[in-house]
Design an enzyme around this catalytic site. Structure first.
Site, mmCIF file in Angstrom:
data_model
loop_
_atom_site.group_PDB
_atom_site.id
_atom_site.type_symbol
_atom_site.label_atom_id
_atom_site.label_comp_id
_atom_site.label_asym_id
_atom_site.label_seq_id
_atom_site.Cartn_x
_atom_site.Cartn_y
_atom_site.Cartn_z
ATOM 1 N N TYR A 171 -15.956 -4.168 -8.351
ATOM 2 C CA TYR A 171 -17.158 -3.277 -8.636
ATOM 3 C C TYR A 171 -16.474 -2.391 -9.636
ATOM 4 O O TYR A 171 -17.285 -1.845 -10.524
ATOM 5 C CB TYR A 171 -17.824 -2.720 -7.440
ATOM 6 C CG TYR A 171 -18.501 -1.541 -7.410
ATOM 7 C CD1 TYR A 171 -20.033 -1.851 -7.716
ATOM 8 C CD2 TYR A 171 -18.152 -0.218 -7.482
ATOM 9 C CE1 TYR A 171 -20.759 -0.843 -8.158
ATOM 10 C CE2 TYR A 171 -18.997 1.011 -7.678
ATOM 11 C CZ TYR A 171 -20.347 0.590 -8.038
ATOM 12 O OH TYR A 171 -21.185 1.643 -8.390
ATOM 13 N N ARG A 218 -13.528 11.082 -3.682
ATOM 14 C CA ARG A 218 -13.826 12.307 -3.446
ATOM 15 C C ARG A 218 -15.350 12.301 -2.919
ATOM 16 O O ARG A 218 -15.638 13.456 -2.437
ATOM 17 C CB ARG A 218 -13.636 12.744 -4.874
ATOM 18 C CG ARG A 218 -13.791 14.474 -4.926
ATOM 19 C CD ARG A 218 -14.089 14.741 -6.467
ATOM 20 N NE ARG A 218 -15.267 14.105 -7.000
ATOM 21 C CZ ARG A 218 -15.444 13.870 -8.399
ATOM 22 N NH1 ARG A 218 -14.673 14.434 -8.893
ATOM 23 N NH2 ARG A 218 -16.417 13.204 -8.881
ATOM 24 N N ARG A 228 -25.888 6.023 -0.308
ATOM 25 C CA ARG A 228 -24.811 5.177 -1.172
ATOM 26 C C ARG A 228 -23.681 4.780 -0.510
ATOM 27 O O ARG A 228 -22.897 5.699 0.253
ATOM 28 C CB ARG A 228 -24.763 5.675 -2.646
ATOM 29 C CG ARG A 228 -26.076 5.874 -3.475
ATOM 30 C CD ARG A 228 -25.732 6.131 -4.840
ATOM 31 N NE ARG A 228 -24.997 7.400 -4.858
ATOM 32 C CZ ARG A 228 -25.592 8.561 -5.208
ATOM 33 N NH1 ARG A 228 -26.855 8.577 -5.497
ATOM 34 N NH2 ARG A 228 -24.763 9.820 -5.234
ATOM 35 N N PHE A 288 -7.262 12.503 -25.091
ATOM 36 C CA PHE A 288 -8.717 12.156 -24.621
ATOM 37 C C PHE A 288 -8.526 11.357 -23.148
ATOM 38 O O PHE A 288 -9.051 11.232 -22.408
ATOM 39 C CB PHE A 288 -9.537 11.227 -25.417
ATOM 40 C CG PHE A 288 -10.518 10.261 -25.176
ATOM 41 C CD1 PHE A 288 -11.925 10.898 -25.237
ATOM 42 C CD2 PHE A 288 -10.733 9.083 -24.566
ATOM 43 C CE1 PHE A 288 -13.088 10.177 -24.467
ATOM 44 C CE2 PHE A 288 -11.556 8.412 -24.132
ATOM 45 C CZ PHE A 288 -12.910 8.771 -24.132
#
Length: 417
Positions: A171, A218, A228, A288
């Site tokens: 997933y 978290r 969910r 980044f």
């Protein structure tokens, strides 16, 4: 309030002021919006509205790569908004996810029935798809391919829960690992990074999995309250009959054991993160990639063995986040940060935790991979001189007094008006 939260961490107070006074430009150069087309400028508006963590580092990328990553993010944000919207019936949502990549080449396609907070990226998708079609072919090919694979993966998990740990990996691969793979291919396509960066999908996948697992860990309370479930059943079923039961006060010990198991699983991606970052050569690409990763390990350190995961919102301090942004600009600094937070987790490992041995093993691997001598490891800990501490406290107090005085003057002016 940000200053007050960092009172015990004077280097954070210093960096907060430095950041406010222009230090942010070192990692977030100001963009030239005047030279952009109206549609591209709108895309950057949407980027800043929908991304809490990535907008700044995306806008700091060099050259045409910046626009490609901006559009990549917005396309995937639109796809993710469809997945998250619980009001869209499955018979409509599944085909939308499977076919979403085709909408990139349909000039007028949009979706106006979403109730999600980021629905504007679906309602004004024609603006985003226009800028997608304005990208170079090599960028379009990557974005379309990743969008297709991600949509198919999301549709697969709509009708099933995340069961075993392998399914959790799968997933997370669909929703984040593919992002890491796509970004790596964009880096190489821009020629700012070597082709090997785009070819090594295993390391790129780990970059995404580490961030996604951190977010899932978290966000336990928020996700369960909204219906969910992303924590894998193989993990939580060892400690509770239902996932939401972990939030019950009498289940705290079991909840922490489950939490620590998942943090340990997420940590196994850190050695790959170090290997990936060590390959990067362009400074803007390095920033980044590195900044979200150090934020993630700081978040995991905060979450580990922390009851607040089951009671409220767990976040790192803003001063802590700013300090990480300003420091994580080279490989040695990143290794030092990772070593520091792995040491913090090590100090929290309980003698009775069921995952203790696995946690200690992966932390040892991480510290070896960080390859820093012990003095460097402790040097990032906050053992600061009393003079520095006193100066920082004084600075904080003066700043607080100034802000309070300014607020009072503003209130007085408002009263006179």
């Amino acid at each position: 309030m940000d200053i007050l939260k960092s009172l015990g961490h004077p280097e954070e107070i210093f960096n907060l002021f430095k950041f406010k006074m222009g230090g942010c430009r070192a990692v977030m150069p100001k963009l030239d919006y005047e030279s952009m087309s109206d549609s591209l400028r709108t895309c950057y508006v949407y980027l800043n509205q929908t991304s809490r963590s990535f907008a700044a580092v995306i806008q700091a990328l060099d050259g045409e790569l910046r626009h490609a990553v901006c559009i990549f993010y917005l396309v995937l944000r639109a796809l993710d908004t469809v997945e998250d919207d619980m009001t869209i019936p499955l018979e409509k949502k599944v085909p939308m996810l499977n076919n979403f990549h085709t909408y990139l080449y349909q000039e007028e396609w949009c979706f106006t029935e979403s109730h999600e907070k980021d629905r504007q990226v679906l309602e004004d998708f024609p603006t985003i798809s226009l800028e997608f079609r304005n990208l170079a072919q090599e960028y379009r090919d990557v974005i379309c391919d990743i969008c297709h694979r991600m949509g198919v993966g999301m549709a697969e998990f709509l009708e099933k829960k995340v069961g075993c740990m392998k399914e959790w990996d799968l997933y997370c691969h669909y929703v984040a690992g593919l992002v890491g793979i796509g970004l790596s291919r964009l880096f190489s396509a821009s020629q700012l990074e070597d082709p090997e960066v785009g070819r090594d999908t295993e390391l790129a996948n780990s970059m995404g999995l580490f961030l996604q697992k951190t977010n899932i860990i978290r966000d336990y309370l928020e996700d369960t309250q909204e219906g969910r479930a992303f924590w894998p059943k193989e993990a939580w079923s060892q400690f509770a009959s239902r996932l939401e039961d972990l939030a019950q006060p009498e289940k705290l010990e079991s909840a922490l054991s489950c939490l620590n198991l998942l943090v340990t699983d997420a940590l196994r991606h850190v050695p790959d993160v170090i290997s990936y970052l060590s390959r990067l050569r362009n400074q803007s690409v390095f920033n980044f990639c590195a900044i979200p990763q150090v934020m993630a390990i700081a978040t995991l350190s905060t979450c580990y063995n922390n009851p607040m995961v089951f009671q409220g919102v767990v976040k790192i301090r803003k001063g802590q986040a700013v300090t990480l942004m300003m420091e994580a600009t080279n490989m040695r600094a990143v290794q030092s940060i990772i070593a520091q937070y792995s040491q913090e987790i090590l100090q929290k490992v309980s003698l009775t935790d069921p995952t203790r041995d696995k946690t200690l093993h992966i932390l040892a691997v991480i510290q070896e991979k960080s390859a820093l001598p012990q003095p460097d490891l402790s040097s990032r800990n906050h053992h600061l001189s009393p003079v520095y501490l006193s100066a920082a406290m004084l600075l904080a107090a003066l700043s607080w007094q100034y802000l309070s005085t300014t607020a009072a003057q503003a209130q007085g002016t408002g009263d006179m008006q």
